[in-house]
Design a protein around this motif. Structure first.
Motif, PDB file in Angstrom:
ATOM      1  N   HIS A 151       0.802  -1.238   0.000  1.00 38.62           N
ATOM      2  CA  HIS A 151       0.000   0.000   0.000  1.00 38.62           C
ATOM      3  C   HIS A 151       0.836   1.290   0.000  1.00 38.62           C
ATOM      4  CE1 HIS A 151       0.740   0.729   4.308  1.00 38.62           C
ATOM      5  NE2 HIS A 151       0.735  -0.569   4.408  1.00 38.62           N
ATOM      6  N   ALA A 152       2.089   1.241  -0.419  1.00 39.51           N
ATOM      7  CA  ALA A 152       2.873   2.484  -0.534  1.00 39.51           C
ATOM      8  C   ALA A 152       2.293   3.328  -1.667  1.00 39.51           C
ATOM      9  CB  ALA A 152       4.339   2.167  -0.798  1.00 39.51           C
ATOM     10  N   ASP A 153       2.330   4.653  -1.490  1.00 37.82           N
ATOM     11  CA  ASP A 153       1.659   5.564  -2.429  1.00 37.82           C
ATOM     12  C   ASP A 153       1.894   5.260  -3.905  1.00 37.82           C
ATOM     13  OD1 ASP A 153       1.656   8.756  -0.591  1.00 37.82           O
ATOM     14  OD2 ASP A 153       0.498   6.901  -0.365  1.00 37.82           O
ATOM     15  N   LEU A 156      -0.446   2.709  -5.480  1.00 41.73           N
ATOM     16  CA  LEU A 156      -1.917   2.785  -5.372  1.00 41.73           C
ATOM     17  C   LEU A 156      -2.443   3.645  -6.502  1.00 41.73           C
ATOM     18  CD1 LEU A 156      -2.511   3.012  -1.522  1.00 41.73           C
ATOM     19  CD2 LEU A 156      -2.519   1.006  -3.020  1.00 41.73           C
ATOM     20  N   PRO A 169      -4.467   8.563  -8.682  1.00 38.64           N
ATOM     21  CA  PRO A 169      -4.583   7.837  -7.406  1.00 38.64           C
ATOM     22  C   PRO A 169      -5.865   7.000  -7.362  1.00 38.64           C
ATOM     23  CG  PRO A 169      -4.173  10.188  -7.081  1.00 38.64           C
ATOM     24  CD  PRO A 169      -4.446   9.995  -8.524  1.00 38.64           C
ATOM     25  N   SER A 171      -6.747   5.892  -4.310  1.00 37.51           N
ATOM     26  CA  SER A 171      -7.140   5.980  -2.902  1.00 37.51           C
ATOM     27  C   SER A 171      -7.035   7.450  -2.482  1.00 37.51           C
ATOM     28  CB  SER A 171      -6.199   5.144  -2.031  1.00 37.51           C
ATOM     29  OG  SER A 171      -6.324   5.549  -0.675  1.00 37.51           O
ATOM     30  N   GLY A 173      -6.010  10.449  -0.238  1.00 39.19           N
ATOM     31  CA  GLY A 173      -4.814  10.525   0.597  1.00 39.19           C
ATOM     32  C   GLY A 173      -3.542  10.285  -0.189  1.00 39.19           C
ATOM     33  N   VAL A 174      -3.690   9.789  -1.427  1.00 37.91           N
ATOM     34  CA  VAL A 174      -2.509   9.624  -2.284  1.00 37.91           C
ATOM     35  C   VAL A 174      -2.477  10.829  -3.236  1.00 37.91           C
ATOM     36  CG1 VAL A 174      -1.405   8.235  -4.071  1.00 37.91           C
ATOM     37  CG2 VAL A 174      -2.591   7.112  -2.174  1.00 37.91           C
ATOM     38  N   ALA A 178       2.266  11.747  -6.368  1.00 38.88           N
ATOM     39  CA  ALA A 178       2.885  10.489  -5.889  1.00 38.88           C
ATOM     40  C   ALA A 178       2.752   9.381  -6.930  1.00 38.88           C
ATOM     41  CB  ALA A 178       2.226  10.054  -4.587  1.00 38.88           C
ATOM     42  N   VAL A 179       1.768   9.519  -7.811  1.00 40.14           N
ATOM     43  CA  VAL A 179       1.546   8.451  -8.799  1.00 40.14           C
ATOM     44  C   VAL A 179       1.725   8.950 -10.239  1.00 40.14           C
ATOM     45  CG1 VAL A 179       0.006   7.123  -7.304  1.00 40.14           C
ATOM     46  CG2 VAL A 179      -0.945   8.893  -8.796  1.00 40.14           C
TER      47      VAL A 179
END
Ligand code: KE4
Length: 433
Positions: A151-153, A156, A169, A171, A173-174, A178-179
């Motif tokens: 489940h690291a950013d 996800l 993302p 999820s 909160g991501v 980050a992605v």
């Protein structure tokens, strides 16, 4: 046989749990949300069985999602933990057991020349990604839909626009940034990888995958897929990373890389190497791993990494696997199990397909072939949920999700197979269309 420790029933525990734990569990898949019904609470494990707080027994095909290849409470593991316990539970200083585990992993996993121990699969994969980025100086990486890497950013990610170009993302909160560097393609689609890398290959730090998918049901690589990824990553200076947290010591002693003969630059491990205690690991080519602090600049750390209790348990299980090769027998059980399940389902008009690889197996409520997560999504997941509950009522605990794999232990034998297939025939009747 351990005495019952439960003073509360599963239903009492379930109503209390939902007051104090999000969704009543410490990991979402345990909630039975995707199959319906309420989870039972475990009192104890016994070999291939779980016994719940109400004293009901189940043939266990989850085995803690992979770690327990010797079954629950195997004497070798119990003795190893007991032997360490009175010497202390954690030191925060190096121990011989960590060196022994590292030497064992290097000896058993073809692609590992140097390794770092961590506490979970998530830690292993997030660290391996940082190493790949630090080693190549690049940020983008490619993963495949349906592959789960913890489940690291950065992992996800849903399919963004243009699928391969923009991760979004999946999820809250991501953050998008980050992605942003996570590209996404369907598993087994080598042509799509070739197209992406043709003009973008030198932007990629890594191609990251479960070499056999175990988080979308069980999906094998098609002939040439892994070999193709190996060639493409070599050509473009990207690292090939096999996430073998699940397949390591499960599809073969040396994992998928041994079974399929394709050696990655980095491998992540977990589950079996801790025998149920928290151990993960990432390792690979020496020149890549030497960038990891303190030998190199890529930072990675952990208070409990290489923990003496966990390495005592993990070494005991790995030592057994060094001295024994249970995989042919495990696979023949899996083949018979899958064949019997498919026959039971098809006998009542439910299309099904699946297979077994080493000590892992999977059945889709789908006529097959299932070669990607996109195919798996076409399965009759609702009917699977009904089937899961019918099997539970007959003393068989299947993974509470259609998108998981099944796991065996060396203690699953004829009695358990017979019980399982009898239950499958009855459960199939009960959920027949
Ligand atoms: P952990 O952080 O849960 O130890 O490992 C993450 C992970 C990484 N890579 C692969 C291929 C994995 O399968 C996993 C974890 N697997 C899930 C089972 N689908 C763990 C079960 C759970 O989330 O409770």
């Amino acid at each position: 046989m351990a005495p019952s420790a439960s003073t509360f029933s599963s239903s009492e525990l379930w109503s209390r749990a939902r007051e104090v734990l999000p969704g009543g569990v410490n990991s979402p898949v345990r909630s039975f949300k995707s199959v319906g019904g309420d989870p039972f609470f475990v009192d104890r494990g016994e070999g291939p069985y779980l016994v719940d707080a109400d004293g009901l027994r189940y043939v266990d095909y989850i085995m803690s999602w992979g770690p327990l290849i010797l079954g629950h409470a195997h004497p070798l593991i119990v003795e190893a933990i007991e032997g360490q316990l009175r010497r202390g539970t954690s030191y925060g200083a190096p121990t011989g057991a960590e060196v022994e585990m590292a030497e064992r992993l290097i000896g058993m996993v073809p692609g590992i020349e140097m390794v770092r121990l961590v506490n979970s699969g998530t830690e292993a994969t997030m660290s391996a990604l940082r190493v790949a980025r630090g080693y190549t100086g690049r940020n983008r990486f490619l993963k495949f839909t349906g592959c789960y890497h913890g489940h690291a950013d950065p992992f996800l990610v849903a399919a963004g626009s243009g699928v391969a170009t923009l991760g979004l993302p999946n999820s809250p909160g991501v953050p998008e940034e980050a992605v942003r560097d996570t590209a996404l393609l369907p598993f087994n689609d080598l042509e799509a990888v070739e197209d992406l890398f043709r003009d973008k290959g030198d932007e990629f730090a890594a191609v990251f995958l479960e070499p056999v998918m175990g988080n979308a049901g069980l999906i094998a690589p098609e002939p040439g897929f892994l070999e193709g990824l190996r060639a493409i990553t070599e050509k473009h200076g990207a690292l090939l990373v096999f996430d073998e947290v699940m397949t390591g010591f499960r599809v073969a002693r040396g994992g998928a890389q041994e079974r399929f003969g394709v050696i990655p630059d980095l491998t992540t491990l977990g589950k079996v190497i801790g025998a149920g205690l928290p151990v993960g690991a990432f390792g690979g080519r020496r020149e890549v791993m030497e960038v990891v602090a303190p030998s190199g600049p890529v930072y990675q750390a952990g208070t409990l990494s290489g923990n003496p209790l966990a390495t005592a348990a993990g070494n005991a299980q790995l030592r057994w696997l060094e001295e024994n090769d249970p995989f042919p027998e495990l696979e023949s059980y899996g083949v018979r199990l899958v064949k019997g399940m498919i026959e039971a389902l098809e006998a009542v008009g439910i299309p099904a397909s699946g297979h077994a690889l080493g000590s892992m197996w999977g059945v889709f409520f789908h006529p097959g072939p299932v070669r990607s997560f996109e195919d798996a999504l076409q399965a009759d997941t609702e009917r699977f949920g009904l089937f899961h509950r019918e099997m539970l009522q007959r003393g068989v605990f299947l993974a509470p999700s259609p998108f998981e794999a099944g796991f065996l232990s060396i203690l699953h034998g004829e009695e358990e197979l017979e019980l399982t297939l009898t239950a499958a025939r009855e459960a199939a009747e009960a959920v027949a269309p």
